[in-house]
Write an enzyme that holds these catalytic residues in place. Structure first.
Site, mmCIF file in Angstrom:
data_model
loop_
_atom_site.group_PDB
_atom_site.id
_atom_site.type_symbol
_atom_site.label_atom_id
_atom_site.label_comp_id
_atom_site.label_asym_id
_atom_site.label_seq_id
_atom_site.Cartn_x
_atom_site.Cartn_y
_atom_site.Cartn_z
ATOM 1 N N MET A 1 0.938 -1.123 0.131
ATOM 2 C CA MET A 1 -0.039 0.016 0.116
ATOM 3 C C MET A 1 0.810 1.085 0.037
ATOM 4 S SD MET A 1 -2.608 1.380 2.900
ATOM 5 C CE MET A 1 -4.364 0.819 2.231
ATOM 6 N N CYS A 2 0.833 2.078 -1.077
ATOM 7 C CA CYS A 2 1.903 3.020 -1.028
ATOM 8 C C CYS A 2 1.063 4.263 -1.848
ATOM 9 C CB CYS A 2 2.884 2.707 -1.932
ATOM 10 S SG CYS A 2 4.282 4.053 -1.896
#
Ligand SMILES: [Zn+2]
Ligand SMILES: [Zn+2]
Ligand SMILES: [Zn+2]
Lengths: 469, 153
Positions: free
Chosen positions: B89-90
């Site tokens: 998750m970025c």
């Protein structure tokens, strides 16, 4: 001990507005009190070391991401002074503010207050964590802290005398409630150790084998000397080191550069660059320190050595395990291990159980990053038993001191034993004349402490400052 | 990692414990404090309700100058979580170019939890899932709930 002093400590006192006030005295990068604060060209303030490290990563201000240059940073003298004074006054002020809660606002007295006597010598919330199963949380604990201090064991309530001989004589002897800083061996009240380690007043590991006496924190000097005397004692900061355009430099020349600076010069160019960069951080941030807090080159070399072994050429591929309980005696870096043991104990003790909280679920999700405004619920079973914690506290620290002393005997590889204590500032300043007693933020004249003695060699400073144009 | 960085991580752990998010548990290993294991319940008001998600937050050596790295260890049907073995998750403050050293882990936890409640399809890593979410919400909800049953119980 009052590990992890935090601005939220104020929320449960009669001065909750001191929480945001104290927040504003803490660096946004390291979350500690500002250490050698400097201002950027975009007018943001950070610890000198913090912002220098940030700049070397991306050349930007950590707060606003504006372009930033290390050589444009200037010390923030006023803030440095404010933080220093705040840190000195904090503990006593916190104690007083908690008493205020007791006298003013308490509606009832908790039944288990009778246990408070066992938790002597402790300010802050750690000592009673776990005591209270009630939902009252913080307020309950504040009351109990007050109660314990009213029993004459509180920080402010018990005057003590320290004679000179006690400082030098039996190293084991400490007046009730006193422990030695595991790093610099300075004697202080147990609950002060963390503040001392965290606020930059710890001068670091001391080399003087005669021990405690000469290790009185230099930062305290100005507390007990007339402020007017200080400006004439101010010695100009050593010169900051300029950055280097590494890409223009051959490895051979860089090696020579490092040798000239007196830092290790082994390794490939990449390592030389990283080491030089770190040295610049350490050196230049030390230039932003007040005279009283300025470290010697030897201290800085030790810090560089710690860097070498944690992030530099001696760092193992995997992060060394920092939290082992036993000391392996490898040197200075490990002296810091004990800090983590304490911090972890504190972090665990402070925790409320992360169970769903219907009553204040909104508050917890509303504004990330804000100081918590609600009272944390406590779970008694999850807490360390306060009695145990209290009684082991002093012995734990003593054990750590002993271990640290052992480590002192082991010299780190890059610091020759014979290196003289080379100071960055001319000697004869504060380091030699700091004979004083216990840190008493609101030091009362009734205490017979040697701290009020005048420095023995003021003439040196006068001479010296006179020679400065 | 520097002593200062480790101190800061500890301080942040204490802060998270002090101010816990509902349904979020942190397994903190003092032997390796740069890797936090997070157990997060799917928020009640989300399609992930009833699911239990294991995440990891890894702190880089340069923390806090570089952002922590978040990855889902439990498979989740979500436009902002990569549908591979990394489960990364970025977005938002987790992006290296957006990360600021003053940001705190507790804000990261809030971000993750809020994204479970309301995914951000405009900043998606899984474009087809994002498309599903935007154009065929019923289908998205169905698949997401199905994955909860299959992977997150
Ligand atoms: Zn800082
Ligand atoms: Zn800025
Ligand atoms: Zn110290």
């Amino acid at each position: 001990m009052e590990a992890l002093p935090d601005s939220t400590d104020w929320l449960r006192t009669s001065l909750p507005l001191f929480a945001p006030l104290e927040s504003s005295l803490r660096c946004e990068v390291c979350k500690e009190f500002y250490s050698n604060p400097v201002i950027t060209t975009c007018s943001h303030t950070f610890c000198s070391l913090c912002v220098r490290r940030a700049i070397s990563v991306d050349g930007k201000c950590p707060a606003c991401k504006a372009a930033c240059q290390a050589d444009r940073l200037v010390p923030n003298f006023a803030l440095r002074e404010v933080v220093g004074r705040w840190v000195e006054a904090r503990e006593a002020a916190l104690e007083l503010a908690m008493e205020g809660v007791g006298k003013g606002k308490v509606e009832g007295v908790e039944a288990d207050i009778s246990n408070a006597g066992m938790k002597k010598r402790k300010a802050g919330d750690m000592e009673v964590a776990g005591e209270s199963g009630e939902e009252e949380g913080r307020r309950t604990r504040s009351r109990m802290t007050r109660s314990s201090s009213q029993r004459g064991k509180g920080v402010m309530d018990e005057p003590f005398e320290i004679k000179d001989s006690e400082d030098e004589g039996d190293a084991e002897f400490m007046p009730d409630g006193m422990v030695a800083c595991p790093i610099c061996s300075k004697h202080m009240k147990e609950e002060q150790v963390w503040g001392h380690l965290n606020n930059g007043s710890c001068p670091g590991e001391q080399q003087n084998p005669t021990g405690a006496r000469s290790t009185r924190s230099r930062s305290q000097n100005h507390t007990f000397l007339a402020p007017s005397g200080r400006s004439s004692r101010e010695v100009p900061a050593p010169a900051r080191l300029p950055g280097i355009n590494y890409s223009m430099m051959k490895e051979k020349d860089l090696k020579k550069k490092l040798q000239d600076l007196g830092i290790p010069a082994w390794g490939k160019k990449d390592l030389l660059i990283r080491r030089h960069t770190e040295w610049l951080h350490l050196w230049n941030s030390n230039c932003d320190a007040s005279e009283d807090n300025r470290k010697s080159k030897r201290d800085l070399l030790r810090e560089l050595d710690v860097w070498e072994r944690t992030r530099g050429g001696r760092a193992s591929a995997t992060e060394p395990i920092v939290m082992r309980k036993d000391f392996d005696g490898k040197g200075h870096a490990e002296a810091h291990k004990s800090q983590f043991d304490e911090l972890i104990a504190a972090a665990r003790a402070k925790r409320g159980v992360p169970k769903a909280k219907e009553d204040n679920g909104d508050a917890t999700t509303a504004t990330p990053g804000e100081e918590p405004q609600h009272e944390a619920q406590q779970d008694a079973e999850d807490m360390p038993q306060p009695t145990e914690e209290t009684e082991t506290g002093v012995s734990t620290i003593r054990a750590q001191v002993a271990a640290t002393d052992l480590e002192d005997a082991v010299q780190s590889p890059y610091i020759p034993e014979a290196t003289p204590r080379e100071t960055l500032v001319p000697t004869g300043g504060t380091a030699d004349s700091d004979e004083r007693g216990i840190q008493t933020p609101f030091g009362s004249p009734s205490k017979k402490l040697p701290m009020f003695a005048l420095p023995e060699e003021p003439a040196v400073d006068v001479e010296h400052s006179a020679s400065i144009p | 990692m520097s002593t200062g960085a480790k101190k800061r991580i500890l301080r942040e752990y204490a802060e998270c414990q002090n101010d816990p998010l509902p349904g979020v548990k942190i397994n903190f290993d003092e032997q390796n404090m740069t890797k936090w294991e997070i157990l997060m319940d799917g928020p009640d008001q989300s399609v992930y309700a009833g699911g239990h998600y294991k995440l990891e937050i890894n702190f880089p050596n340069e923390y806090p100058f570089k952002p922590p790295v978040v990855s889902f260890k439990t498979k989740i049907y979500h436009p902002n979580v990569s549908n591979d073995d990394k489960g990364s998750m970025c977005l938002g403050l987790l992006r290296p170019e957006e990360w600021k050293p003053p940001n705190k882990v507790i804000s990261v936890l809030h971000l993750i939890r809020n994204l479970l409640i309301e995914p951000n399809p405009d900043d998606a890593i899984e474009l087809s899932i994002a498309n599903d979410y935007k154009t065929n919400r019923a289908e998205f909800d169905k698949t997401a709930k199905d994955w909860v049953k299959r992977y997150a119980k």
